[in-house]
Design an enzyme around this catalytic site. Structure first.
Site, PDB file in Angstrom:
ATOM      1  N   GLU A 129       0.677  -1.188  -0.029  1.00 45.02           N
ATOM      2  CA  GLU A 129      -0.180  -0.140  -0.069  1.00 45.02           C
ATOM      3  C   GLU A 129       0.799   1.241  -0.188  1.00 45.02           C
ATOM      4  OE1 GLU A 129      -2.653  -0.462   3.378  1.00 45.02           O
ATOM      5  OE2 GLU A 129      -2.587  -2.738   3.060  1.00 45.02           O
ATOM      6  N   GLU A 189      -9.927   5.830   2.704  1.00 46.83           N
ATOM      7  CA  GLU A 189     -10.245   5.124   3.865  1.00 46.83           C
ATOM      8  C   GLU A 189     -10.177   5.993   5.088  1.00 46.83           C
ATOM      9  OE1 GLU A 189      -8.716   1.146   6.602  1.00 46.83           O
ATOM     10  OE2 GLU A 189      -7.584   1.742   4.647  1.00 46.83           O
TER      11      GLU A 189
END
Length: 380
Positions: free
Chosen positions: A184, A295
């Site tokens: 990520e 997120e």
């Protein structure tokens, strides 16, 4: 700039960070037990076809450039050749974590929302705090990397142990088991991790669904930094403003077909470093899914929803200059070529709080707007 006993040099950034210049062979990555005999990759990776890199030679130092901007660069600073910049962790950083073991790691009870979320069943809503607005590829293809240009904002965070991020996920393994592999990278606002509310470049990795492996940035061993200019975890500057100038960063993550390591470039094709293939099980071969998007953590299990913002804090329908965006979504295919993503699905667990809307244009390729304010009359 001063010298110390432990570090060759360090810089005091205008935002208060201290950036240490650590010899590349002394960086945390090489303490990992799986990397005991690892030799830092010196020859530049084979870049994907369609990626523009101005090569002046064949070694790593020849290829990297200082095109990206971070706040610690304001005085024209960079670490000397042969060293890598590492943001110094302070006692206060560690104390904000509940334990030394948890420092720099995603809290498993919340991070598991990603691994337990069935991507092929987007109507399943996670109940453990993480909320998303994402675009994603199908789960049946072999993928060797992904790229996007990500709009940078400074979303408001309501409480210190919540965060807001915008990132690319490179995924393989089981989403409902304990063997999920994830790489990520993107930008993140996390008062708990950094002690402020500035957007910062970050990375993360795990090979066991966030149980014991991996961490943010260079806070544990794993990611091998090769660049003397880009500091992972350092703040990004400048940032976007409402109805004014918009700023974005470009991130590419791909698997070097010759050596097998997963490389990351930032900005104008600046090679930052890599995740060694030895760290992974499934990603040692290839990825099966890519996600792009936002997120947030909502710590309020009951009662009023958090007002922590995602992206700019505006919903997707507000468009350019207000809503945050990802543009020029691309993937790296089996022959190491970048190609525009034409078929994506989208998911937002709670569209009254955060949402996403995708589209396509000649200039931006496949793109989407996303985000939201969290708590509002429709998201009580």
């Amino acid at each position: 700039m001063s010298s110390t006993k432990c570090f060759s040099y360090y810089f005091q950034s205008p935002d208060g960070d201290i950036i240490d210049c650590v010899h590349k062979r002394k960086q945390p990555a090489l303490d990992h037990p799986l990397l005991k005999n690892h030799k830092i990759q010196k020859v530049a990776p084979k870049v994907p076809k369609g990626m523009n890199v101005k090569k002046r030679g064949t070694t790593m130092e020849d290829v990297v450039s200082g095109g990206a901007w971070q706040m610690w660069h304001q005085n024209g600073t960079r670490c000397p050749k042969g060293t890598v910049p590492i943001r110094r962790s302070t006692v206060h950083d560690v104390l904000r974590a509940k334990s030394l073991y948890e420092f720099g790691k995603k809290k498993r009870s919340m991070a598991m929302s990603l691994s337990r979320r069935r991507i092929d069943a987007p109507d399943v809503v996670s109940g453990n705090g993480h909320e998303h607005a994402i675009a994603y590829t199908g789960s049946s293809q072999e993928v060797y990397g992904a790229k996007a240009t990500i709009n940078v904002w400074d979303p408001s965070i309501q409480v210190v142990n919540e965060f807001s991020l915008s990132q690319i996920w490179i995924l393989s393994g089981s989403f409902d088991g304990s063997d999920l592999n994830s790489i990520e990278a993107g930008w993140q606002v996390s008062p708990e991790l950094y002690g402020d509310s500035r957007p910062r470049l970050f990375t993360y990795w795990t090979s066991d669904s966030y149980q014991a492996t991996g961490c943010y940035n260079l806070l544990c061993s794993g990611f091998v930094q090769t660049n003397s200019r880009i500091a992972i975890g350092a703040s990004i500057s400048p940032i976007s403003s409402l109805d004014s100038n918009q700023y974005d960063i470009t991130i590419l993550i791909w698997k070097d077909p010759k050596v097998g390591n997963w490389w990351m470039s930032f900005g104008d094709s600046t090679l930052v470093g890599y995740w060694p293939a030895e760290l992974f099980t499934h990603l040692a071969q290839h990825a099966t899914m890519v996600e792009w998007g936002g997120e947030v953590v909502n710590t309020r299990v009951t009662g009023q929803h958090t007002s922590t913002q995602m992206g700019s804090g505006h919903f997707a329908e507000d468009g350019f200059g207000k809503a945050s965006y990802f543009r020029n979504l691309e993937i790296v295919d089996t022959d190491n070529s970048l190609s525009s993503v034409h078929e994506i699905s989208t998911l937002a667990e709670n569209t009254n709080c955060y949402d996403i809307k995708s589209s396509y244009s000649n200039d931006w390729g496949t793109y989407f707007y996303y985000g939201g304010p969290g708590n509002n009359p429709q998201c009580p």
